[in-house]
Design a protein around this motif. Structure first.
Motif, PDB file in Angstrom:
ATOM      1  N   LYS A  91      30.385  51.533  14.185  1.00  0.00           N
ATOM      2  CA  LYS A  91      30.255  50.239  13.494  1.00  0.00           C
ATOM      3  C   LYS A  91      31.641  49.591  13.361  1.00  0.00           C
ATOM      4  O   LYS A  91      31.796  48.384  13.578  1.00  0.00           O
ATOM      5  N   ALA A  92      32.647  50.387  13.033  1.00  0.00           N
ATOM      6  CA  ALA A  92      34.016  49.863  12.900  1.00  0.00           C
ATOM      7  C   ALA A  92      34.550  49.402  14.260  1.00  0.00           C
ATOM      8  O   ALA A  92      35.195  48.357  14.356  1.00  0.00           O
ATOM      9  N   ARG A  93      34.269  50.187  15.329  1.00  0.00           N
ATOM     10  CA  ARG A  93      34.724  49.785  16.677  1.00  0.00           C
ATOM     11  C   ARG A  93      34.099  48.455  17.082  1.00  0.00           C
ATOM     12  O   ARG A  93      34.772  47.589  17.651  1.00  0.00           O
ATOM     13  N   VAL A  94      32.804  48.294  16.788  1.00  0.00           N
ATOM     14  CA  VAL A  94      32.113  47.040  17.119  1.00  0.00           C
ATOM     15  C   VAL A  94      32.758  45.882  16.359  1.00  0.00           C
ATOM     16  O   VAL A  94      33.004  44.806  16.930  1.00  0.00           O
ATOM     17  N   ALA A  95      33.079  46.106  15.092  1.00  0.00           N
ATOM     18  CA  ALA A  95      33.722  45.054  14.293  1.00  0.00           C
ATOM     19  C   ALA A  95      35.062  44.661  14.915  1.00  0.00           C
ATOM     20  O   ALA A  95      35.390  43.472  15.025  1.00  0.00           O
ATOM     21  N   VAL A  96      35.834  45.663  15.352  1.00  0.00           N
ATOM     22  CA  VAL A  96      37.142  45.402  15.964  1.00  0.00           C
ATOM     23  C   VAL A  96      36.963  44.622  17.270  1.00  0.00           C
ATOM     24  O   VAL A  96      37.688  43.662  17.544  1.00  0.00           O
ATOM     25  N   ARG A  97      35.973  45.015  18.066  1.00  0.00           N
ATOM     26  CA  ARG A  97      35.733  44.297  19.342  1.00  0.00           C
ATOM     27  C   ARG A  97      35.306  42.848  19.085  1.00  0.00           C
ATOM     28  O   ARG A  97      35.662  41.951  19.840  1.00  0.00           O
ATOM     29  N   ASN A  98      34.532  42.639  18.011  1.00  0.00           N
ATOM     30  CA  ASN A  98      34.127  41.270  17.664  1.00  0.00           C
ATOM     31  C   ASN A  98      35.341  40.433  17.282  1.00  0.00           C
ATOM     32  O   ASN A  98      35.433  39.257  17.644  1.00  0.00           O
ATOM     33  N   VAL A  99      36.282  41.042  16.566  1.00  0.00           N
ATOM     34  CA  VAL A  99      37.513  40.329  16.197  1.00  0.00           C
ATOM     35  C   VAL A  99      38.293  39.987  17.470  1.00  0.00           C
ATOM     36  O   VAL A  99      38.799  38.874  17.617  1.00  0.00           O
ATOM     37  N   ARG A 100      38.362  40.946  18.412  1.00  0.00           N
ATOM     38  CA  ARG A 100      39.048  40.700  19.681  1.00  0.00           C
ATOM     39  C   ARG A 100      38.405  39.521  20.412  1.00  0.00           C
ATOM     40  O   ARG A 100      39.086  38.617  20.897  1.00  0.00           O
ATOM     41  N   ARG A 101      37.072  39.518  20.464  1.00  0.00           N
ATOM     42  CA  ARG A 101      36.357  38.430  21.140  1.00  0.00           C
ATOM     43  C   ARG A 101      36.671  37.086  20.482  1.00  0.00           C
ATOM     44  O   ARG A 101      36.945  36.098  21.166  1.00  0.00           O
ATOM     45  N   ASP A 102      36.643  37.056  19.142  1.00  0.00           N
ATOM     46  CA  ASP A 102      36.969  35.813  18.423  1.00  0.00           C
ATOM     47  C   ASP A 102      38.373  35.327  18.789  1.00  0.00           C
ATOM     48  O   ASP A 102      38.591  34.141  19.033  1.00  0.00           O
ATOM     49  N   GLY A 103      39.322  36.261  18.797  1.00  0.00           N
ATOM     50  CA  GLY A 103      40.705  35.899  19.136  1.00  0.00           C
ATOM     51  C   GLY A 103      40.817  35.337  20.541  1.00  0.00           C
ATOM     52  O   GLY A 103      41.474  34.305  20.766  1.00  0.00           O
ATOM     53  N   ASN A 104      40.166  36.010  21.506  1.00  0.00           N
ATOM     54  CA  ASN A 104      40.220  35.534  22.898  1.00  0.00           C
ATOM     55  C   ASN A 104      39.526  34.185  23.049  1.00  0.00           C
ATOM     56  O   ASN A 104      39.995  33.317  23.791  1.00  0.00           O
ATOM     57  N   ASP A 105      38.411  33.979  22.332  1.00  0.00           N
ATOM     58  CA  ASP A 105      37.717  32.683  22.367  1.00  0.00           C
ATOM     59  C   ASP A 105      38.629  31.579  21.826  1.00  0.00           C
ATOM     60  O   ASP A 105      38.704  30.482  22.397  1.00  0.00           O
TER      61      ASP A 105
END
Length: 185
Positions: A123-137
């Protein structure tokens, strides 16, 4: 105004790690830990309150928790809340104090807890990946607006990926430590 904010991404990723550490601290390892009772909510005064707002929790011995209830009228609701919290604890009432012996963990229960720890970590890894996606977007939006060049976007995406990798490594380390603790290795 540029949308990309590396400090914000870092803060959000650290938040995911802190949340994971909080979740993991609540998992039982066979030793008494006051954070074990953090998820317990008690129904008192017509409301649901965290246990730490109606009692003091301590660990006087390695295999015993002590819950000192402040108001005598709340002893029964506190006992009921601990029993129904699914922690496998059976309080022994002694006046306004509840003693909670921490039973040995069975092999099966250890495996269940290790699996639960893995779920928390994922769950924490998914949250981190979502933050990465937001940053790249946000970087792509900034590039489209002409606020940054393609090279700057690529450089920043590399920084975001490095931040993501280090945060996920931190999550994996926390999980490995907790699994070792739970499985008693």
């Amino acid at each position: 105004m540029a949308q990309f904010d590396k400090a914000d991404l870092e803060r959000r990723m650290k938040g995911a790690v802190e949340s994971l550490k909080g979740d993991l601290s609540g998992l039982r390892t066979g030793r008494a830990n006051v954070s074990l009772l953090d998820p317990v909510n008690v129904e008192v005064y017509g409301a649901h309150m965290p246990l730490n707002q109606v009692a003091t929790v301590s660990a006087p011995e390695p295999r015993m928790l002590s819950v000192q209830v402040w108001d005598r009228s709340n002893v029964t609701p506190v006992e009921k809340a601990i029993r129904s919290a699914g922690l496998g604890l059976n309080p022994i009432t002694d006046g306004q104090t509840l003693r909670l012996p921490i039973p040995d963990l069975t092999e099966e229960r250890r495996k269940e807890l290790a699996k639960l720890a893995s779920q928390y970590a994922e769950k924490a890894r998914v949250a981190v990946r979502n933050v990465r996606r937001d940053g790249n977007d946000n970087l792509k939006v900034d590039e489209k607006k002409g606020e940054i060049s393609e090279d700057e976007r690529k450089r920043s995406e590399t920084d975001v990926q490095k931040l993501t990798d280090s945060t996920i490594a931190e999550i994996d380390a926390a999980l490995a430590h907790k699994e070792k603790e739970i499985l008693g290795q």
